[in-house]
Design an enzyme around this catalytic site. Structure first.
Site, PDB file in Angstrom:
ATOM      1  N   THR A  29      97.565 149.729 107.420  1.00 49.73           N
ATOM      2  CA  THR A  29      98.877 150.192 106.921  1.00 49.73           C
ATOM      3  C   THR A  29      98.996 151.701 107.078  1.00 49.73           C
ATOM      4  OG1 THR A  29      98.913 148.419 105.288  1.00 49.73           O
ATOM      5  CG2 THR A  29     100.300 150.323 104.808  1.00 49.73           C
ATOM      6  N   GLY A  30     100.208 152.159 107.356  1.00 51.36           N
ATOM      7  CA  GLY A  30     100.443 153.606 107.368  1.00 51.36           C
ATOM      8  C   GLY A  30     101.171 154.059 108.621  1.00 51.36           C
ATOM      9  N   THR A  32     100.087 156.050 111.020  1.00 49.00           N
ATOM     10  CA  THR A  32      99.268 156.013 112.242  1.00 49.00           C
ATOM     11  C   THR A  32      99.217 154.577 112.765  1.00 49.00           C
ATOM     12  OG1 THR A  32      97.939 157.726 111.166  1.00 49.00           O
ATOM     13  CG2 THR A  32      97.099 156.844 113.245  1.00 49.00           C
ATOM     14  N   ASP A  82      92.674 150.626 111.232  1.00 52.19           N
ATOM     15  CA  ASP A  82      93.426 151.213 110.113  1.00 52.19           C
ATOM     16  C   ASP A  82      93.243 152.725 110.103  1.00 52.19           C
ATOM     17  OD1 ASP A  82      95.017 151.416 107.878  1.00 52.19           O
ATOM     18  OD2 ASP A  82      93.690 150.307 106.541  1.00 52.19           O
ATOM     19  N   ALA A  84      93.224 156.503 107.709  1.00 54.74           N
ATOM     20  CA  ALA A  84      92.490 156.992 106.537  1.00 54.74           C
ATOM     21  C   ALA A  84      93.163 158.263 106.047  1.00 54.74           C
ATOM     22  CB  ALA A  84      91.032 157.283 106.902  1.00 54.74           C
ATOM     23  N   ASP A  85      92.934 158.559 104.778  1.00 52.45           N
ATOM     24  CA  ASP A  85      93.417 159.831 104.228  1.00 52.45           C
ATOM     25  C   ASP A  85      92.355 160.910 104.380  1.00 52.45           C
ATOM     26  OD1 ASP A  85      95.930 158.767 103.274  1.00 52.45           O
ATOM     27  OD2 ASP A  85      94.694 157.611 101.894  1.00 52.45           O
ATOM     28  N   GLY A  96      94.280 154.639 100.865  1.00 50.96           N
ATOM     29  CA  GLY A  96      95.177 154.153  99.824  1.00 50.96           C
ATOM     30  C   GLY A  96      96.396 155.023  99.616  1.00 50.96           C
ATOM     31  N   GLU A 104      93.449 146.369 102.105  1.00 47.93           N
ATOM     32  CA  GLU A 104      92.734 146.990 103.238  1.00 47.93           C
ATOM     33  C   GLU A 104      91.240 146.674 103.142  1.00 47.93           C
ATOM     34  OE1 GLU A 104      94.029 151.054 102.837  1.00 47.93           O
ATOM     35  OE2 GLU A 104      95.852 150.692 103.967  1.00 47.93           O
ATOM     36  N   LYS A 122      92.262 164.789 109.009  1.00 49.07           N
ATOM     37  CA  LYS A 122      91.672 163.865 108.036  1.00 49.07           C
ATOM     38  C   LYS A 122      90.154 163.980 107.934  1.00 49.07           C
ATOM     39  CE  LYS A 122      95.748 161.721 107.640  1.00 49.07           C
ATOM     40  NZ  LYS A 122      96.002 160.377 108.094  1.00 49.07           N
TER      41      LYS A 122
HETATM   42  C1  5RP Z   1      97.327 153.145 103.337  1.00 47.90           C
HETATM   43  C2  5RP Z   1      96.193 153.915 103.918  1.00 47.90           C
HETATM   44  C3  5RP Z   1      96.480 154.649 105.187  1.00 47.90           C
HETATM   45  O1  5RP Z   1      95.594 154.217 106.158  1.00 47.90           O
HETATM   46  C4  5RP Z   1      96.292 156.122 104.933  1.00 47.90           C
HETATM   47  O2  5RP Z   1      97.093 156.511 103.822  1.00 47.90           O
HETATM   48  C5  5RP Z   1      96.677 156.961 106.157  1.00 47.90           C
HETATM   49  O3  5RP Z   1      98.050 156.889 106.343  1.00 47.90           O
HETATM   50  P1  5RP Z   1      98.792 157.620 107.527  1.00 47.90           P
HETATM   51  O4  5RP Z   1      98.360 156.966 108.777  1.00 47.90           O
HETATM   52  O5  5RP Z   1     100.252 157.407 107.215  1.00 47.90           O
HETATM   53  O6  5RP Z   1      98.430 159.089 107.484  1.00 47.90           O
HETATM   54  O7  5RP Z   1      95.097 153.943 103.433  1.00 47.90           O
HETATM   55  O8  5RP Z   1      97.001 152.610 102.088  1.00 47.90           O
END
Ligand code: 5RP
Length: 230
Positions: A29-30, A32, A82, A84-85, A96, A104, A122
């Site tokens: 999710t997100g 990216t 996926d 990551a932050d 998250g 996830e 990140k």
């Molecule tokens: C969602 C996540 C995302 O992978 C994380 O927040 C990164 O998001 P983005 O790709 O929008 O920077 O953990 O719960």
């Protein structure tokens, strides 16, 4: 100099190289991952289906005609892709930011390989230092968990607050629970931290991904995609 969004698109597309056409994959999710999903829709031989970590990603997949499967109907996934932050030099992550951390972790646990896609901002030395740590909690336990972080037992000292939406209401996750965002942490032992906080009554999932760490991270940089393996 590429923008952060361009770097996200770069790694989102690069992750397609880890997808075997005709297989069932795990999708995160997100923003990216949104680029990755768009790429899935353009594969000449598409994936057979996906297990997704959020209602948002499921809707995007279905819009492209990609079947979305229930995690209960799958025993193993070849790969989970996926964002990551935060990600450290060992492949441990904080996740998250999009409130999807519990699903996830569930989908990641089904996958043989976790491929993380992240722009260079990140990558951190110590988790918890640049992005607030999300924790999904059962609503009736929220204040007790906030007090536990304030007390700082087991190296967990931080300031936790309930996540709200832009209109000021408390955010409710896809699982019907709430999210705490914890600031001021320095997570020097991600495995011990994850185990300790997951054990607190009312915690559904902590957003430290140590047991479900990344196997590979595709990092978007000015010089292109850097591939880190752990
Ligand atoms: C969602 C996540 C995302 O992978 C994380 O927040 C990164 O998001 P983005 O790709 O929008 O920077 O953990 O719960």
């Amino acid at each position: 100099m590429p923008t952060q969004e361009e770097l996200k698109a770069l790694v989102g597309r690069a992750a397609l190289a880890y997808v075997t056409p005709g297989t069932i994959i795990g999708v995160g999710t997100g923003s990216t991952v949104a680029h990755f999903i768009a790429g899935l829709g353009e594969m000449p031989v598409p994936v057979a289906g996906a297990v997704s970590s959020s209602e948002r990603s499921s809707a995007a997949l279905r819009d492209l005609g990609i079947p979305v499967l229930d995690a209960n109907d799958v025993t193993r996934l070849e790969v989970y892709i996926d964002g990551a932050d935060e990600i450290d030099r060992s492949g441990y992550m904080v996740k998250g930011g999009g409130a999807a951390l519990t699903r996830e972790k569930i989908v990641a646990a089904l996958a043989t390989r976790f491929v993380c896609i992240a722009d260079g901002s990140k990558v951190v030395d110590v988790l918890g230092t640049t992005f607030p740590l999300p924790v999904e909690v059962i609503p009736m336990a929220a204040n007790a968990i906030i007090r536990r972080f304030a007390a700082g037992l087991q190296g967990t000292n931080g300031t936790a607050e309930l996540r709200r939406t832009s209109d000021g209401s408390v955010l409710v996750t896809d699982n019907g629970q709430h999210i705490l965002d914890v600031r001021g942490l320095r997570i020097t032992d991600p495995m011990a931290f994850e185990c300790a906080v997951n054990d607190w009554p009312g915690v559904v999932t902590v957003g430290v991904f140590a047991r479900q760490k990344a196997d590979v991270c595709l990092v978007g940089t000015e010089a292109g995609v850097q591939t880190l393996s752990y």
